[in-house]
Design a protein around this motif. Structure first.
Motif, PDB file in Angstrom:
ATOM      1  N   HIS A  38      -8.041   0.373   0.282  1.00  0.00           N
ATOM      2  CA  HIS A  38      -8.755   0.192  -0.980  1.00  0.00           C
ATOM      3  C   HIS A  38      -7.929   0.711  -2.154  1.00  0.00           C
ATOM      4  O   HIS A  38      -7.845   0.063  -3.215  1.00  0.00           O
ATOM      5  CB  HIS A  38     -10.101   0.904  -0.921  1.00  0.00           C
ATOM      6  N   ASP A  39      -7.304   1.864  -1.985  1.00  0.00           N
ATOM      7  CA  ASP A  39      -6.490   2.423  -3.065  1.00  0.00           C
ATOM      8  C   ASP A  39      -5.310   1.509  -3.385  1.00  0.00           C
ATOM      9  O   ASP A  39      -4.945   1.339  -4.559  1.00  0.00           O
ATOM     10  CB  ASP A  39      -5.985   3.812  -2.674  1.00  0.00           C
ATOM     11  N   LEU A  40      -4.709   0.916  -2.352  1.00  0.00           N
ATOM     12  CA  LEU A  40      -3.564   0.031  -2.572  1.00  0.00           C
ATOM     13  C   LEU A  40      -3.975  -1.203  -3.371  1.00  0.00           C
ATOM     14  O   LEU A  40      -3.310  -1.583  -4.345  1.00  0.00           O
ATOM     15  CB  LEU A  40      -2.965  -0.379  -1.229  1.00  0.00           C
ATOM     16  N   ILE A  41      -5.089  -1.830  -2.992  1.00  0.00           N
ATOM     17  CA  ILE A  41      -5.523  -3.054  -3.668  1.00  0.00           C
ATOM     18  C   ILE A  41      -5.965  -2.766  -5.097  1.00  0.00           C
ATOM     19  O   ILE A  41      -5.666  -3.526  -6.031  1.00  0.00           O
ATOM     20  CB  ILE A  41      -6.652  -3.725  -2.864  1.00  0.00           C
ATOM     21  N   SER A  42      -6.678  -1.668  -5.289  1.00  0.00           N
ATOM     22  CA  SER A  42      -7.211  -1.359  -6.623  1.00  0.00           C
ATOM     23  C   SER A  42      -6.178  -0.727  -7.552  1.00  0.00           C
ATOM     24  O   SER A  42      -6.449  -0.543  -8.738  1.00  0.00           O
ATOM     25  CB  SER A  42      -8.421  -0.426  -6.491  1.00  0.00           C
ATOM     26  N   SER A  43      -4.995  -0.414  -7.034  1.00  0.00           N
ATOM     27  CA  SER A  43      -3.974   0.237  -7.864  1.00  0.00           C
ATOM     28  C   SER A  43      -3.290  -0.723  -8.828  1.00  0.00           C
ATOM     29  O   SER A  43      -2.605  -0.284  -9.754  1.00  0.00           O
ATOM     30  CB  SER A  43      -2.911   0.885  -6.966  1.00  0.00           C
ATOM     31  N   GLY A  44      -3.447  -2.024  -8.606  1.00  0.00           N
ATOM     32  CA  GLY A  44      -2.788  -3.001  -9.458  1.00  0.00           C
ATOM     33  C   GLY A  44      -1.422  -3.418  -8.965  1.00  0.00           C
ATOM     34  O   GLY A  44      -0.767  -4.264  -9.588  1.00  0.00           O
ATOM     35  N   SER A  45      -0.975  -2.859  -7.841  1.00  0.00           N
ATOM     36  CA  SER A  45       0.351  -3.201  -7.320  1.00  0.00           C
ATOM     37  C   SER A  45       0.321  -4.416  -6.405  1.00  0.00           C
ATOM     38  O   SER A  45       1.368  -4.865  -5.949  1.00  0.00           O
ATOM     39  CB  SER A  45       0.934  -2.005  -6.561  1.00  0.00           C
ATOM     40  N   VAL A  46      -0.876  -4.958  -6.120  1.00  0.00           N
ATOM     41  CA  VAL A  46      -1.006  -6.142  -5.265  1.00  0.00           C
ATOM     42  C   VAL A  46      -1.257  -7.350  -6.154  1.00  0.00           C
ATOM     43  O   VAL A  46      -2.314  -7.469  -6.778  1.00  0.00           O
ATOM     44  CB  VAL A  46      -2.147  -5.970  -4.244  1.00  0.00           C
ATOM     45  N   LEU A  47      -0.269  -8.244  -6.221  1.00  0.00           N
ATOM     46  CA  LEU A  47      -0.403  -9.433  -7.055  1.00  0.00           C
ATOM     47  C   LEU A  47      -1.117 -10.559  -6.319  1.00  0.00           C
ATOM     48  O   LEU A  47      -1.914 -11.289  -6.898  1.00  0.00           O
ATOM     49  CB  LEU A  47       0.985  -9.899  -7.507  1.00  0.00           C
ATOM     50  N   ASP A  48      -0.843 -10.724  -5.030  1.00  0.00           N
ATOM     51  CA  ASP A  48      -1.486 -11.757  -4.225  1.00  0.00           C
ATOM     52  C   ASP A  48      -1.497 -11.300  -2.772  1.00  0.00           C
ATOM     53  O   ASP A  48      -0.578 -10.603  -2.325  1.00  0.00           O
ATOM     54  CB  ASP A  48      -0.738 -13.088  -4.347  1.00  0.00           C
ATOM     55  N   VAL A  49      -2.530 -11.680  -2.035  1.00  0.00           N
ATOM     56  CA  VAL A  49      -2.662 -11.307  -0.627  1.00  0.00           C
ATOM     57  C   VAL A  49      -2.450 -12.545   0.230  1.00  0.00           C
ATOM     58  O   VAL A  49      -3.081 -13.578   0.012  1.00  0.00           O
ATOM     59  CB  VAL A  49      -4.047 -10.687  -0.343  1.00  0.00           C
ATOM     60  N   TYR A  50      -1.553 -12.434   1.213  1.00  0.00           N
ATOM     61  CA  TYR A  50      -1.303 -13.536   2.136  1.00  0.00           C
ATOM     62  C   TYR A  50      -2.138 -13.415   3.414  1.00  0.00           C
ATOM     63  O   TYR A  50      -2.586 -14.415   3.957  1.00  0.00           O
ATOM     64  CB  TYR A  50       0.179 -13.582   2.509  1.00  0.00           C
ATOM     65  N   TRP A  51      -2.301 -12.191   3.904  1.00  0.00           N
ATOM     66  CA  TRP A  51      -3.045 -11.982   5.146  1.00  0.00           C
ATOM     67  C   TRP A  51      -3.458 -10.522   5.229  1.00  0.00           C
ATOM     68  O   TRP A  51      -2.751  -9.636   4.739  1.00  0.00           O
ATOM     69  CB  TRP A  51      -2.185 -12.332   6.363  1.00  0.00           C
ATOM     70  N   ALA A  52      -4.607 -10.275   5.841  1.00  0.00           N
ATOM     71  CA  ALA A  52      -5.068  -8.908   6.059  1.00  0.00           C
ATOM     72  C   ALA A  52      -5.809  -8.840   7.382  1.00  0.00           C
ATOM     73  O   ALA A  52      -6.460  -9.804   7.795  1.00  0.00           O
ATOM     74  CB  ALA A  52      -5.980  -8.448   4.920  1.00  0.00           C
ATOM     75  N   SER A  53      -5.701  -7.706   8.042  1.00  0.00           N
ATOM     76  CA  SER A  53      -6.383  -7.500   9.319  1.00  0.00           C
ATOM     77  C   SER A  53      -6.904  -6.077   9.373  1.00  0.00           C
ATOM     78  O   SER A  53      -6.162  -5.122   9.098  1.00  0.00           O
ATOM     79  CB  SER A  53      -5.419  -7.756  10.483  1.00  0.00           C
ATOM     80  N   LEU A  54      -8.193  -5.942   9.715  1.00  0.00           N
ATOM     81  CA  LEU A  54      -8.812  -4.638   9.884  1.00  0.00           C
ATOM     82  C   LEU A  54      -8.953  -4.334  11.369  1.00  0.00           C
ATOM     83  O   LEU A  54      -9.357  -5.201  12.151  1.00  0.00           O
ATOM     84  CB  LEU A  54     -10.193  -4.597   9.226  1.00  0.00           C
ATOM     85  N   GLY A  55      -8.635  -3.114  11.760  1.00  0.00           N
ATOM     86  CA  GLY A  55      -8.791  -2.688  13.138  1.00  0.00           C
ATOM     87  C   GLY A  55     -10.118  -1.999  13.371  1.00  0.00           C
ATOM     88  O   GLY A  55     -10.918  -1.813  12.447  1.00  0.00           O
ATOM     89  N   PRO A  56     -10.384  -1.576  14.603  1.00  0.00           N
ATOM     90  CA  PRO A  56     -11.684  -0.993  14.942  1.00  0.00           C
ATOM     91  C   PRO A  56     -11.857   0.455  14.506  1.00  0.00           C
ATOM     92  O   PRO A  56     -12.959   0.991  14.615  1.00  0.00           O
ATOM     93  CB  PRO A  56     -11.720  -1.114  16.470  1.00  0.00           C
ATOM     94  N   ILE A  57     -10.794   1.104  14.036  1.00  0.00           N
ATOM     95  CA  ILE A  57     -10.916   2.477  13.547  1.00  0.00           C
ATOM     96  C   ILE A  57     -10.524   2.521  12.078  1.00  0.00           C
ATOM     97  O   ILE A  57      -9.889   1.602  11.555  1.00  0.00           O
ATOM     98  CB  ILE A  57     -10.061   3.456  14.380  1.00  0.00           C
ATOM     99  N   GLN A  58     -10.869   3.606  11.411  1.00  0.00           N
ATOM    100  CA  GLN A  58     -10.872   3.661   9.948  1.00  0.00           C
ATOM    101  C   GLN A  58      -9.553   3.262   9.300  1.00  0.00           C
ATOM    102  O   GLN A  58      -9.505   2.360   8.472  1.00  0.00           O
ATOM    103  CB  GLN A  58     -11.264   5.079   9.499  1.00  0.00           C
TER     104      GLN A  58
END
Length: 503
Positions: A38-58
């Motif tokens: 969340h901090d990475l995405i909201s920091s403004g350093s992410v211009l576009d997302v190609y793919w993301a994957s969430l695992g079963p732990i935090q």
């Protein structure tokens, strides 16, 4: 939120505690992300997302993105599997990186030059291995791979080969897009109440593969939840989709589906008055009945010496067959009330059976996912302000004590009034459905929701294999037999509506 680009590779990734991250033509959406992501995405350093994957732990997550300087970049959480972490440190960022993080430190990762996996379900690993040869891919690299708890998975190669498993003890491995799963994990001994079964996922697979002409290469995307049993999203190239998720994320999942191929007008929330299906032509009643005459001629010699012809006319009057019921007429309030009572009682019985069959006692207070609508893209992309009517829902929670079915929810006797000669013999069998197609159609039209999409959902409830799993052992064979009759009747109604005519 990141801006969308002209080329979109939609994805939806489930995470723990009702978290998710997704992207389609609507843009990037997420909920309850791990703090680091969340901090990475909201920091403004992410211009576009190609793919993301969430695992079963935090803090188990992976993000492939374009950073604020316009360069490809790759970020990941500190709790991803150690072997995967070692590999990612050597991999150059690329927009075609794909990955899935499963339960128990399992994962799969691939890009244009490599593939890595570990701790996969054995059947899934065997399938991926069979796609490979010493000289390269025999079936093409993976297009998408996804799995969840209790050994449920789905994988498709770029050449359209598929392998899937329905969860629990059901088995499926296939190398052809139209290969079917003939395994039924119901052995008739009453011990198939396995906690790991993915009932809604199974229903979707059974319905799709049962469609005439369907092949698995028509699937555009499937993602299973690695943390929660029976949560998933499945998209087809024709816009048809199915999904199961907790109520809190229902809007996010449906929004992902309807904007998967292009940005469409959002459906308005709330209820709308259901429109009655209009009749294109009122069935005409025959006004005059003609007598059928059978004439017998006898020739005798008359007294005048000449031949005389005496006519004897035998008139056989036959009663005309009774007219077919006018099912296109708007349902009267009494019929609507009968439908509502029957639908409520049936849903309650099914909910109790589902609870007994699939929800063993647990100390967890987490709600079970529920099935969302299955509908085509054409019905969701309409600019009309009136949303399409919802399909019938089958509650997954109920105040009724869990109990498997011991009887069939027959249609009310006051509905089964069709007297066509061709229907009476079938209806008179006490071991059968006790209703004909005209009776069933009359009852279902009284719902006010009668349509192609709605009937497809109704048909799912009566699949004989699914219905049999909701029955007590002693009633299972009989229940399956009657449910199969109902399934065939509703299937015929689906075909008629799809063809745009009544048979």
């Amino acid at each position: 939120m990141s801006a969308t680009t002209t080329t979109i590779s939609p994805f939806f990734s489930f995470g723990p505690d009702d978290s998710f991250i997704s992207k389609n033509y609507e843009g990037l959406r997420y909920r309850h992300l791990p703090p680091g992501l969340h901090d990475l995405i909201s920091s403004g350093s992410v211009l576009d997302v190609y793919w993301a994957s969430l695992g079963p732990i935090q803090e188990s997550w992976i993000l492939s993105f374009k950073d604020s300087s316009g360069k490809y970049n790759l970020a990941y959480g500190p709790q991803i599997p150690p072997r995967l972490l070692t590999h990612l440190k050597k991999v150059p960022p690329h927009p075609q990186i794909r990955t899935f993080l499963g339960p128990s430190q399992s994962y799969v990762f691939w890009d244009p030059t490599s593939i890595r996996w570990a701790s996969l379900p054995p059947s899934l690993e065997d399938s991926l291995q069979s796609w490979l040869t010493p000289s390269g891919w025999k079936a093409g690299p993976p297009r998408f791979v996804s799995w969840g708890v209790s050994d449920a998975f789905f994988a498709m190669s770029e050449y359209g080969n598929v392998a899937y498993r329905l969860g629990g003890r059901s088995k499926k491995k296939g190398n052809f897009p139209d290969e079917k799963d003939d395994d039924d994990d119901d052995d008739g001994n009453g011990d198939d109440k396995e906690e790991g079964k993915w009932e809604i996922w199974r229903e979707t697979v059974e319905e799709w593969r049962g469609e005439r002409g369907f092949v698995w290469s028509e699937v555009a995307f499937i993602s299973l939840d690695p943390t929660t049993r029976d949560q998933f999203i499945a998209m087809r190239n024709d816009g048809t989709w199915a999904g199961s998720i907790d109520d809190v994320n229902e809007e996010a999942l449906s929004g992902f589906a309807v904007n998967f191929f292009k940005l469409t007008t959002r459906r308005r929330r709330g209820t709308s008055k259901a429109q009655q299906p209009s009749s294109s032509s009122q069935q005409q009643q025959q006004q005059n009945q003609h007598d059928h005459h059978q004439r017998n001629y006898q020739y005798t010699n008359g007294s005048g010496g000449g031949d005389a012809r005496n006519h004897r006319h035998n008139h056989h009057h036959t009663s005309p067959p009774p007219p077919a019921p006018d099912i296109n007429a708007p349902p009267d309030p009494q019929t609507q009330a009968l439908y509502q009572r029957w639908a409520t009682d049936t849903a309650t019985l099914f909910a109790g059976a589902l609870a007994a069959n699939n929800n063993p006692p647990t100390t967890s207070s987490k709600k079970n996912p529920r099935k969302l609508e299955i509908r085509s893209q054409s019905s969701t992309s309409s600019t009309s302000s009136t949303p399409p009517p919802p399909p019938p829902s089958i509650p997954t929670t109920t105040t009724t004590p869990p109990r498997l079915l011991t009887t069939f929810p027959y249609l009310p006797p006051s509905i089964t009034t069709c007297v066509l000669p061709s229907c009476i013999p079938h209806k008179s069998d006490p071991r059968g459905l006790r209703a004909c197609k005209h009776d069933v159609e009359r009852l279902l039209r009284a719902s006010g929701l009668y349509s192609y999409e709605w009937l497809r959902q109704e048909r799912i409830r009566w699949h004989p294999d699914r219905f049999g799993r909701l029955c007590e052992v002693g009633f299972r064979e009989e229940g399956r037999r009657v449910a199969e009759e109902m399934f065939k009747v509703v299937d015929a109604l689906v075909g008629e509506v799809q063809a745009g005519r009544r048979v």
